[in-house]
Design an enzyme around this catalytic site. Structure first.
Site, PDB file in Angstrom:
ATOM      1  CE  LYS A  14      -3.870  -2.838   2.136  1.00 57.82           C
ATOM      2  NZ  LYS A  14      -5.047  -2.269   3.748  1.00 57.82           N
ATOM      3  CE1 TYR A  56      -9.419  -3.943   0.053  1.00 60.41           C
ATOM      4  CE2 TYR A  56      -8.639  -1.991  -0.535  1.00 60.41           C
ATOM      5  CZ  TYR A  56      -8.471  -2.505   0.064  1.00 60.41           C
ATOM      6  OH  TYR A  56      -7.225  -3.056   0.174  1.00 60.41           O
ATOM      7  CG  ASN A  58      -3.471  -2.612   7.108  1.00 64.78           C
ATOM      8  OD1 ASN A  58      -3.752  -2.076   5.882  1.00 64.78           O
ATOM      9  ND2 ASN A  58      -4.272  -3.410   7.211  1.00 64.78           N
ATOM     10  CG  HIS A  87      -4.861  -6.641  -0.284  1.00 64.79           C
ATOM     11  ND1 HIS A  87      -6.392  -6.668  -0.445  1.00 64.79           N
ATOM     12  CD2 HIS A  87      -4.946  -6.794  -1.239  1.00 64.79           C
ATOM     13  CE1 HIS A  87      -7.302  -7.193  -0.762  1.00 64.79           C
ATOM     14  NE2 HIS A  87      -6.040  -7.527  -2.282  1.00 64.79           N
ATOM     15  CD  GLU A 123      -7.962  -9.222  -4.067  1.00 61.34           C
ATOM     16  OE1 GLU A 123      -7.584  -9.753  -3.796  1.00 61.34           O
ATOM     17  OE2 GLU A 123      -9.041  -8.574  -3.119  1.00 61.34           O
TER      18      GLU A 123
HETATM   19  N1  UDP Z   1      -9.542  -1.122   7.567  1.00 54.90           N
HETATM   20  C1  UDP Z   1      -9.704   0.016   7.976  1.00 54.90           C
HETATM   21  N2  UDP Z   1     -10.716   0.252   9.281  1.00 54.90           N
HETATM   22  C2  UDP Z   1     -11.459  -1.129   9.949  1.00 54.90           C
HETATM   23  C3  UDP Z   1     -10.707  -2.085   8.933  1.00 54.90           C
HETATM   24  C4  UDP Z   1     -10.574  -2.197   7.516  1.00 54.90           C
HETATM   25  O1  UDP Z   1      -9.412   1.098   7.417  1.00 54.90           O
HETATM   26  O2  UDP Z   1     -12.241  -1.167  10.803  1.00 54.90           O
HETATM   27  C5  UDP Z   1      -9.089  -0.887   6.137  1.00 54.90           C
HETATM   28  C6  UDP Z   1      -7.501  -1.761   6.048  1.00 54.90           C
HETATM   29  O3  UDP Z   1      -6.569  -0.908   5.085  1.00 54.90           O
HETATM   30  C7  UDP Z   1      -8.208  -3.023   5.733  1.00 54.90           C
HETATM   31  C8  UDP Z   1      -8.524  -2.914   4.477  1.00 54.90           C
HETATM   32  O4  UDP Z   1      -9.744  -1.812   5.566  1.00 54.90           O
HETATM   33  O5  UDP Z   1      -6.477  -4.157   4.837  1.00 54.90           O
HETATM   34  C9  UDP Z   1      -9.834  -3.766   3.881  1.00 54.90           C
HETATM   35  O6  UDP Z   1     -10.686  -4.696   5.345  1.00 54.90           O
HETATM   36  P1  UDP Z   1     -10.410  -6.263   5.088  1.00 54.90           P
HETATM   37  O7  UDP Z   1     -11.453  -6.442   6.100  1.00 54.90           O
HETATM   38  O8  UDP Z   1     -10.125  -6.583   4.014  1.00 54.90           O
HETATM   39  O9  UDP Z   1      -8.984  -6.736   5.645  1.00 54.90           O
HETATM   40  P2  UDP Z   1      -7.270  -7.056   4.673  1.00 54.90           P
HETATM   41  O10 UDP Z   1      -7.894  -8.374   4.071  1.00 54.90           O
HETATM   42  O11 UDP Z   1      -6.996  -6.439   4.293  1.00 54.90           O
HETATM   43  O12 UDP Z   1      -7.196  -7.796   6.004  1.00 54.90           O
HETATM   44 MG    MG Z   2      -9.492  -7.862   2.335  1.00 52.93          MG
END
Ligand code: UDP
Ligand code: MG
Length: 152
Positions: free
Chosen positions: A15, A53, A116, A119, A130
């Site tokens: 990211k 997303y 974080n 991805h 994807e």
């Molecule tokens: N995210 C966030 N707040 C939250 C949950 C998710 O900002 O409470 C962001 C975070 O960057 C995350 C992304 O949205 O990586 C996608 O969310 P997902 O639940 O798909 O998590 P991931 O698969 O990336 O672990």
């Molecule tokens: Mg995800």
């Protein structure tokens, strides 16, 4: 031994915060050393983010997530190997870095869910979607790694 599952692929993206913080090399290194094969890699911009997303479009953090992900280039990658989807998720850690163990990418390099670093596809089905969203067929490379017979 050779195994059909070693054709499994996942989509990963460093990211914008990961790119700014010079974590690209470290992240690529971890997947190379684990034994996975790099089959696609590029710097990419924001045009496919909303589609990427789409499942999260009704979440309260959605617009923040889109502006975060649009704040600079991301490094989009496709990695291949046995159980790569599940293994990559383990190597990433949990969505919230605070829940991520040391030794994982999020557990080693970040503190906040909104920044974080990386991805990774959450299932083989998401991975296929994807990969076709981010990469054209001609951007994915078939090549034989000289270490394959020492990994499988
Ligand atoms: N995210 C966030 N707040 C939250 C949950 C998710 O900002 O409470 C962001 C975070 O960057 C995350 C992304 O949205 O990586 C996608 O969310 P997902 O639940 O798909 O998590 P991931 O698969 O990336 O672990
Ligand atoms: Mg995800």
């Amino acid at each position: 031994s050779s195994n059909l599952s070693s054709n499994e692929r996942t989509f990963l993206a460093v990211k914008p915060d990961g790119v700014q913080r010079k974590l690209v090399g470290e992240i690529v290194r971890r997947f190379e050393k684990r034994g996975f094969k790099l089959v696609g890699l590029k710097l990419a911009s924001e045009d496919v983010l909303r589609e990427h997303y789409w499942d999260l479009r009704n979440k309260p953090f959605f617009s923040r997530l889109i502006s975060y992900m649009s704040s600079g280039p991301v490094v989009a990658m496709v990695w291949q190997g046995l159980d790569v989807v599940k293994t990559a998720r383990k190597m990433l850690g949990e969505t919230n870095p605070a829940d991520s163990l040391p030794g994982t990418i999020r557990g080693d390099f970040c503190v906040e869910v909104g920044k974080n670093v990386i991805h990774g596809s959450d299932s083989m089905e998401s991975a296929m979607k994807e990969i076709s969203l981010w990469f054209g067929q001609n951007e994915l490379h078939r090549w034989e790694s000289c270490s394959t017979s020492w990994i499988y």
